[in-house]
Design a protein around this motif. Structure first.
Motif, PDB file in Angstrom:
ATOM      1  N   LYS A 342       0.666  -1.372   0.131  1.00 13.38           N
ATOM      2  CA  LYS A 342      -0.041   0.175  -0.133  1.00 13.38           C
ATOM      3  C   LYS A 342       0.753   1.325  -0.124  1.00 13.38           C
ATOM      4  CE  LYS A 342      -1.017   0.389   4.859  1.00 13.38           C
ATOM      5  NZ  LYS A 342      -1.580   0.296   6.170  1.00 13.38           N
ATOM      6  N   SER A 349      -2.033   4.390  -5.400  1.00  9.49           N
ATOM      7  CA  SER A 349      -2.727   5.292  -4.339  1.00  9.49           C
ATOM      8  C   SER A 349      -3.345   6.599  -4.917  1.00  9.49           C
ATOM      9  CB  SER A 349      -1.782   5.886  -3.134  1.00  9.49           C
ATOM     10  OG  SER A 349      -0.936   4.581  -2.707  1.00  9.49           O
ATOM     11  N   LYS A 353      -7.247   7.557  -4.207  1.00 14.14           N
ATOM     12  CA  LYS A 353      -7.601   8.759  -4.016  1.00 14.14           C
ATOM     13  C   LYS A 353      -8.585   9.610  -4.862  1.00 14.14           C
ATOM     14  CE  LYS A 353      -3.722  10.190  -1.010  1.00 14.14           C
ATOM     15  NZ  LYS A 353      -2.514  10.657  -0.882  1.00 14.14           N
ATOM     16  N   TYR A 433     -13.802   2.787   7.076  1.00  6.96           N
ATOM     17  CA  TYR A 433     -12.971   3.168   6.209  1.00  6.96           C
ATOM     18  C   TYR A 433     -11.872   2.593   5.946  1.00  6.96           C
ATOM     19  CZ  TYR A 433     -10.318   5.103  10.137  1.00  6.96           C
ATOM     20  OH  TYR A 433      -9.618   5.133  11.360  1.00  6.96           O
ATOM     21  N   SER A 434     -11.167   1.965   6.853  1.00  5.17           N
ATOM     22  CA  SER A 434     -10.090   1.114   6.544  1.00  5.17           C
ATOM     23  C   SER A 434     -10.267  -0.257   5.749  1.00  5.17           C
ATOM     24  CB  SER A 434      -9.350   0.589   8.068  1.00  5.17           C
ATOM     25  OG  SER A 434      -9.502   1.208   9.045  1.00  5.17           O
ATOM     26  N   GLU A 437     -10.845   1.024   2.106  1.00  8.41           N
ATOM     27  CA  GLU A 437      -9.517   1.530   1.499  1.00  8.41           C
ATOM     28  C   GLU A 437      -8.935   0.306   1.077  1.00  8.41           C
ATOM     29  OE1 GLU A 437      -8.488   5.730   3.167  1.00  8.41           O
ATOM     30  OE2 GLU A 437      -6.980   4.225   3.239  1.00  8.41           O
ATOM     31  N   THR A 441      -8.567  -0.732  -2.804  1.00  9.13           N
ATOM     32  CA  THR A 441      -7.325  -0.569  -3.459  1.00  9.13           C
ATOM     33  C   THR A 441      -7.015  -2.112  -3.914  1.00  9.13           C
ATOM     34  OG1 THR A 441      -6.642   0.906  -1.873  1.00  9.13           O
ATOM     35  CG2 THR A 441      -4.710  -0.220  -3.064  1.00  9.13           C
TER      36      THR A 441
END
Ligand code: HEM
Length: 489
Positions: A342, A349, A353, A433-434, A437, A441
């Protein structure tokens, strides 16, 4: 009878007085003029996030809209959201609950209390219980399952690639995200060879439930207890279907646990069952909590992925650059691993984003409420006002982003780039949220390593305008997929 009428009148007077106070104080806040009785409710029908974007341009970062008797103040842009939700966190934290709303009444009774529509210590305790299962360490442990789901998705896409025909991609992403949430909740995944009837039904029920939850109904206009239906019957049908599925899964989980004699399977449900045993939640509360996590976690990630792939199919140069970057960074026979890569693949990333920036699918967050009168951005907002975080308009504003409607991952390399807040601002922000993500990803990395996603009609860019719901709905999108080489599986 007389006593009942008097009681109802007293409650009405109390509610009306309270609303009068809120209206008086908020009346100085700029905002669109509304119709008598309805306020602005008719004007914001349809794609509400676009209407709120327009109001932000007209009235600034703090504006007021009226939903019948409900006073709503909408805050736009990270600086103003920070002033409210971080600098005055305590005053903005609670969820707005309409006292006369049947769902809210049901939810706020101990018996049915879920997570999303609860407040106070009950909410705080539950949030920390669930968050303890979503730490970086726990997610790392679950990464193997996330990769497994990504690979299953690749296997399905390989079939589509071999057929060489365009197909609608959306439901594959929905299934991917539902399966991951089910893994975290119950340690299982939805069985599928391909999109079978039952998996499609669950996807549709979740989406419909979200949509119905986001639509204003007659009861929104009224400040007092009343006999009018709150939501269409379909809403309750959807909830019952979800609850029935969840009850079955809880039952299966318990019997699996007793047959293996093990107490620890590492799923969120383990922790929730302990809360049940302690008497901190009820059986129906447990179901409501699971429904909340399932709906909040499934559609959001699925829609985000669909938007991301629409953007990349519209710009092959981004897809190609990402493919080359991933190839250079990860050895050919190794899986993508979020915990390992990551921080070491910057372009990945940047793409993630930019996906979250351009497509903040939780477009208006969930309603909060002020617990005291407070001054924000120079405007006094009354205690008891409903507060909305205008996330979509913030992420699409020229004030904070250059060319906000373009998909430009490199913008995050610039010095004075805006602040992302797609998971909302403040302590009551997104609980997942974690995980989100990691999912987004991992799916992007694994799919882009294996396939090229193509717009079947390149002369016409794919539509990337979403349809308003609690989680913005991506357009049903047909793509062609081409295998890059033998799959990295
Ligand atoms: C791209 C993915 C996601 C986005 C954009 C997103 C966005 C949001 C937003 C904007 C809120 C409202 C916060 C507020 O009221 O201030 C929220 C709340 C919430 N989200 Fe997410 N979310 C995502 C994924 C997830 C996942 C994977 C889970 C499940 C693990 C999840 C669970 C929740 C829950 C339970 C809440 C309510 C929190 C509370 O009331 O305290 N979300 N999310």
């Amino acid at each position: 009878m007389n006593i009942i009428i008097q009681l109802v009148l007293r409650i009405n007077n109390g509610a009306i007085e309270k609303n009068d106070r809120i209206r008086r104080i908020n009346s100085k806040i700029p905002g669109p003029k509304g119709l008598p009785f309805f306020g602005n409710i008719l004007a914001v029908r349809g794609n509400r996030h676009l209407k709120y974007q327009q109001y932000y341009k007209e009235y600034g970062p703090v504006f007021r809209v009226k939903y019948g008797t409900i006073e709503r103040v909408v805050l736009t842009g990270y600086p103003i959201l920070k002033e409210a939700f971080i600098d005055h966190a305590e005053l903005f934290q609670p969820r707005f609950l309409r006292e006369n709303n049947i769902i809210v009444k049901l939810y706020s009774q101990q018996k049915f209390k879920g997570l999303i529509f609860s407040n106070g210590d009950y909410h705080k305790n539950l949030k920390s219980v669930i968050l303890s299962e979503l730490t970086a360490t726990k997610i790392k442990k679950m990464e193997v399952h996330i990769n497994e789901e990504s690979k299953r998705l690749c296997e399905l896409l390989e079939k589509r690639a071999n057929e060489g025909k365009e197909f609608v991609m959306n439901k594959y992403f929905n299934l991917f995200s539902i399966n991951i949430i089910l893994r975290f909740l119950f340690g299982i995944n939805y069985p599928y060879d391909d999109l079978n009837e039952s998996s499609v039904e669950v996807i549709e029920v979740i989406q419909r439930f979200f949509k119905l939850l986001s639509e204003p109904v007659l009861s929104d206009y009224l400040a007092f207890p009343h006999p009018f239906p709150e939501r269409p019957r379909e809403f309750y049908r959807c909830f019952r279907k979800l609850a029935k599925n969840i009850l079955k899964l809880i039952g299966n989980y318990k019997s699996k646990r007793s047959s293996t004699g093990s107490d620890e399977h590492g799923a969120i449900i383990d922790k929730l069952l302990i809360e049940l045993e302690k008497g901190n939640i009820t059986n129906m509360g447990l179901v409501s909590i699971c429904v909340d996590v399932l709906i909040a976690g499934a559609d959001t990630v699925g829609q985000t992925l669909m938007f991301s792939f629409i953007a990349m199919a519209n710009d092959q140069s981004i897809q190609e650059k990402l493919y080359q970057t991933l190839n250079a960074a990860i050895p050919p026979n190794e899986d993508y691993s979020y915990s390992k890569y990551k921080l070491t693949i910057p372009y990945l990333s940047l793409v993630v984003k930019e996906t979250f920036r351009k497509y903040p699918v939780g477009v208006l967050g969930l309603p909060h409420m002020t617990t005291e009168d407070v001054v924000i951005g120079g405007h006094t907002i009354a205690k008891g006002t409903q507060i909305i975080q205008n996330l979509y308009a913030s992420h699409r504003s020229e004030e904070f982003w250059n060319q906000p409607d373009e998909f430009i991952p490199e913008r995050f390399l610039e010095k004075d780039v805006g602040t992302l807040h797609h998971f909302a601002v403040g302590p009551r922000n997104c609980l997942g949220y974690s995980l989100a993500e990691c999912e987004v990803t991992s799916a992007i990395a694994t799919l882009i390593r294996n396939f090229n996603f193509i717009n079947p009609n390149p002369t016409q860019p794919l539509n990337d305008e979403g349809d308003f719901s609690i989680a913005l709905i991506a357009p049903q999108t047909k793509l062609l997929v081409k295998k890059r080489h033998n799959l990295v599986l």
